[in-house]
Design a protein around this motif. Structure first.
Motif, mmCIF file in Angstrom:
data_model
loop_
_atom_site.group_PDB
_atom_site.id
_atom_site.type_symbol
_atom_site.label_atom_id
_atom_site.label_comp_id
_atom_site.label_asym_id
_atom_site.label_seq_id
_atom_site.Cartn_x
_atom_site.Cartn_y
_atom_site.Cartn_z
ATOM 1 N N LEU A 107 0.820 -1.216 0.000
ATOM 2 C CA LEU A 107 0.000 0.000 0.000
ATOM 3 C C LEU A 107 0.851 1.261 0.000
ATOM 4 O O LEU A 107 0.324 2.374 -0.076
ATOM 5 N N GLY A 108 2.172 1.101 0.119
ATOM 6 C CA GLY A 108 3.068 2.243 0.063
ATOM 7 C C GLY A 108 3.563 2.728 1.409
ATOM 8 O O GLY A 108 4.328 3.697 1.477
ATOM 9 N N TYR A 109 3.165 2.069 2.479
ATOM 10 C CA TYR A 109 3.614 2.472 3.812
ATOM 11 C C TYR A 109 5.011 1.923 4.060
ATOM 12 O O TYR A 109 5.263 0.715 3.878
ATOM 13 N N ASP A 110 5.957 2.778 4.532
ATOM 14 C CA ASP A 110 7.339 2.349 4.717
ATOM 15 C C ASP A 110 7.847 2.580 6.136
ATOM 16 O O ASP A 110 9.025 2.393 6.410
ATOM 17 N N GLY A 111 6.977 2.975 7.063
ATOM 18 C CA GLY A 111 7.403 3.200 8.438
ATOM 19 C C GLY A 111 7.428 1.914 9.233
ATOM 20 O O GLY A 111 7.195 0.817 8.711
ATOM 21 N N PRO A 112 7.697 2.025 10.537
ATOM 22 C CA PRO A 112 7.770 0.830 11.374
ATOM 23 C C PRO A 112 6.406 0.188 11.583
ATOM 24 O O PRO A 112 5.396 0.871 11.772
ATOM 25 N N ILE A 113 6.404 -1.142 11.535
ATOM 26 C CA ILE A 113 5.229 -1.934 11.877
ATOM 27 C C ILE A 113 5.406 -2.416 13.303
ATOM 28 O O ILE A 113 6.415 -3.043 13.645
ATOM 29 N N VAL A 114 4.427 -2.112 14.149
ATOM 30 C CA VAL A 114 4.475 -2.433 15.580
ATOM 31 C C VAL A 114 3.534 -3.604 15.843
ATOM 32 O O VAL A 114 2.378 -3.584 15.408
ATOM 33 N N SER A 115 4.012 -4.601 16.556
ATOM 34 C CA SER A 115 3.126 -5.723 16.881
ATOM 35 C C SER A 115 2.160 -5.324 17.979
ATOM 36 O O SER A 115 2.509 -4.553 18.880
ATOM 37 N N ASP A 116 0.945 -5.845 17.917
ATOM 38 C CA ASP A 116 0.102 -5.782 19.108
ATOM 39 C C ASP A 116 0.765 -6.656 20.168
ATOM 40 O O ASP A 116 1.684 -7.439 19.877
ATOM 41 N N ALA A 117 0.321 -6.549 21.411
ATOM 42 C CA ALA A 117 0.999 -7.235 22.518
ATOM 43 C C ALA A 117 1.088 -8.736 22.246
ATOM 44 O O ALA A 117 0.082 -9.402 22.007
ATOM 45 N N LEU A 118 2.300 -9.255 22.308
ATOM 46 C CA LEU A 118 2.525 -10.654 21.959
ATOM 47 C C LEU A 118 2.081 -11.624 23.044
ATOM 48 O O LEU A 118 2.043 -12.836 22.796
ATOM 49 N N ASP A 119 1.731 -11.122 24.215
ATOM 50 C CA ASP A 119 1.213 -12.038 25.243
ATOM 51 C C ASP A 119 -0.256 -12.362 25.028
ATOM 52 O O ASP A 119 -0.815 -13.227 25.709
ATOM 53 N N MET A 120 -0.899 -11.692 24.066
ATOM 54 C CA MET A 120 -2.312 -11.949 23.802
ATOM 55 C C MET A 120 -2.487 -13.337 23.187
ATOM 56 O O MET A 120 -1.637 -13.823 22.432
ATOM 57 N N ALA A 121 -3.625 -13.953 23.503
ATOM 58 C CA ALA A 121 -3.852 -15.330 23.068
ATOM 59 C C ALA A 121 -3.783 -15.472 21.556
ATOM 60 O O ALA A 121 -3.298 -16.479 21.035
ATOM 61 N N GLY A 122 -4.266 -14.457 20.829
ATOM 62 C CA GLY A 122 -4.276 -14.546 19.380
ATOM 63 C C GLY A 122 -2.902 -14.687 18.768
ATOM 64 O O GLY A 122 -2.760 -15.193 17.655
ATOM 65 N N ALA A 123 -1.836 -14.262 19.496
ATOM 66 C CA ALA A 123 -0.477 -14.342 18.962
ATOM 67 C C ALA A 123 0.315 -15.510 19.510
ATOM 68 O O ALA A 123 1.039 -16.185 18.771
#
Length: 488
Positions: free
Chosen positions: A250-266
């Motif tokens: 989509l053209g975005y080049d900034g940092p990608i931040v994870s949602d909290a990795l302790d969440m069950a979904g991750a």
């Protein structure tokens, strides 16, 4: 291959940890000196007030500076229902749903700037906000009033305005939860939701606010722990190269931040260190571990990242690229620590916005005479993102749905609820209140069959919303000073 110590430093630079309390623990200070990327502040870090937060942020910066680093200091400050700085009193600014309903872009931008000014003064340089999800599912248990709208176009323009305001104050924004958590029926804190839509729907609805944010110059984007079968039928977005690759397309080049990795979904199926490696390999740049984490978890996660580099599972270049993106963000948003300067008329404009939001969603059959009325709260647990914060008018009586009714005041009842449309037990309790005169719905204004009971919908909790609701009730004769006090 660089020396292992250099890779270990890189593995620390991409992590954001958290700890309990208002002072920096020695073990986390050691990690910051060694290169830990940053700290995310949660409720236990902020409950002593903003002066305490400012002092804590200074401790974090000092520890990082001793090692030659600049830290990310981040927080979830969305306004409205989700606040950390004002968790004891409730937010002084309107939340997303109310701003979207008021549909005043100048007010939305000013709200973002007001939030940013307070965060900058407290020493925070990254706000994990605003929510860019389109709340197209009214039964969504975790997004709801955190979204600006169920309409992608409305959500997009308000996301962009809030981002501009926040970043004008010198604080980086992080729109969330890519590629969109709005059309889901589960909470990714405790489950793995599925966004089962076509690519066309994804592009026409979910992605629209994220594109608007990118065009507005948003500093970062947060992932979501949801499965999007049209892109990847197996892995949640945070761990999925096709999902995160779409963001780059989509053209975005900034940092990608994870949602909290302790969440069950991750991490429920694999643990946090393994989830961290997968997320980096998929394209994430900054890993948020979750609240109140031991220093040992940071070291275990760093060891897993180093092992993945050494085995070839995670290319060294991918790790270096992630660190470079984080460093660029820190260069752009070092943390201005300015004193908040908000237009004194902003409070009044927020109240006017709350009045407009109330008018757009309320089901206003005639409100009966409320002389002598008492306030009854039907108390329900908030989702984890909102947490245990104040909501509603000060109650005279607090009820739990499904429990036997106590003796109630012989007076008209102002009954307040949250998301009653998706809680049948709340609806049943409301139906038992024979003296109910008006319902105040502080959650998402879902489907309503009140059988003549008028409903006020402030579209999320905030202090301006309290003012707007109080004014409406007073016009029907309610005197908020005559309550009997909180009791069960």
């Amino acid at each position: 291959m660089p020396p292992s110590s250099a890779v270990e430093t890189l593995a620390l630079r991409v992590q954001v940890s958290a700890f309990a309390g208002a002072t920096l623990p020695a073990d986390h200070a050691d990690l910051l000196r060694e290169g830990l990327g940053g700290i995310c502040l949660f409720g236990s870090n902020t409950e002593a007030g903003e002066e305490s937060v400012r002092s804590l942020a200074a401790e974090i910066r000092s520890a990082s500076a001793a090692g030659g680093w600049a830290p990310v200091i981040t927080i979830d400050e969305e306004g409205g229902d989700v606040t950390r700085l004002e968790a004891l009193t409730g937010s002084s600014v309107l939340g997303a749903a109310a701003l979207g309903a008021a549909d005043d872009l100048a007010l939305t931008e000013e709200t973002g700037q007001a939030v940013g000014s307070r965060l900058a003064w407290a020493g925070i340089n990254l706000d994990l906000a605003p929510v860019a999800d389109v709340n197209s599912n009214p039964d969504n248990p975790v997004i709801a009033t955190r979204s600006f709208s169920h309409d992608a176009g409305v959500a997009a323009k308000h996301v962009a305005a809030w981002v501009r305001g926040l970043q004008t104050a010198g604080v980086a924004a992080c729109v969330k939860h890519f590629p969109g958590h709005g059309d889901t029926g589960q909470d990714s804190h405790v489950a793995l939701p599925v966004l089962d839509v076509s690519l066309d729907t994804l592009r026409d609805r979910e992605l629209v606010p994220f594109l608007a944010a990118a065009e507005a110059g948003v500093a970062s984007v947060m992932t979501s722990h949801i499965v999007v079968p049209a892109l990847d039928p197996e892995l949640p977005g945070t761990l999925s190269a096709p999902v995160l690759g779409l963001l780059r397309e989509l053209g975005y080049d900034g940092p990608i931040v994870s949602d909290a990795l302790d969440m069950a979904g991750a991490s429920a199926q694999r643990g946090i260190p393994a989830a961290a490696v997968l997320s980096l390999a998929a394209g994430a740049d900054l890993l948020v571990l979750g609240p109140d984490k031991p220093a040992s978890l940071v070291r275990d996660t760093a060891a897993a990242i180093v092992a993945a580099v050494e085995s070839g599972e995670l290319p060294l270049e991918r790790l270096q690229d992630a660190v470079a993106r984080v460093d660029r963000l820190l260069a752009d948003f070092p943390g201005t620590q300015q004193h908040p300067e908000t237009d004194p008329r902003f409070e009044q404009r927020s109240i006017e916005g709350a009045r407009r939001a109330l008018a757009t969603a309320s089901d206003l059959a005639e409100i009966p005479d409320l002389t002598g009325a008492r306030v009854v709260t039907i108390d329900t647990e908030a989702n984890i993102a909102v947490g245990d914060v104040p909501w509603g008018l000060p109650p005279d009586v607090v009820l739990r749905p499904g429990e036997p009714l106590p003796d109630l005041p012989d007076a008209p009842l102002i009954v307040q609820v949250r998301d009653a449309h998706r809680r049948p037990d709340v609806g049943r309790t409301v139906a038992q209140l024979r003296s109910a005169a008006v319902l105040v719905e502080w959650g998402w204004p879902g489907a309503y069959d009140g059988q003549g009971l008028p409903r006020l919908c402030p579209q999320g909790f905030s202090l301006p919303g309290v003012t707007a609701v109080t004014e409406m009730l007073q016009r029907s004769g309610w005197d908020p000073t005559t309550g009997s006090g909180q009791r069960r």
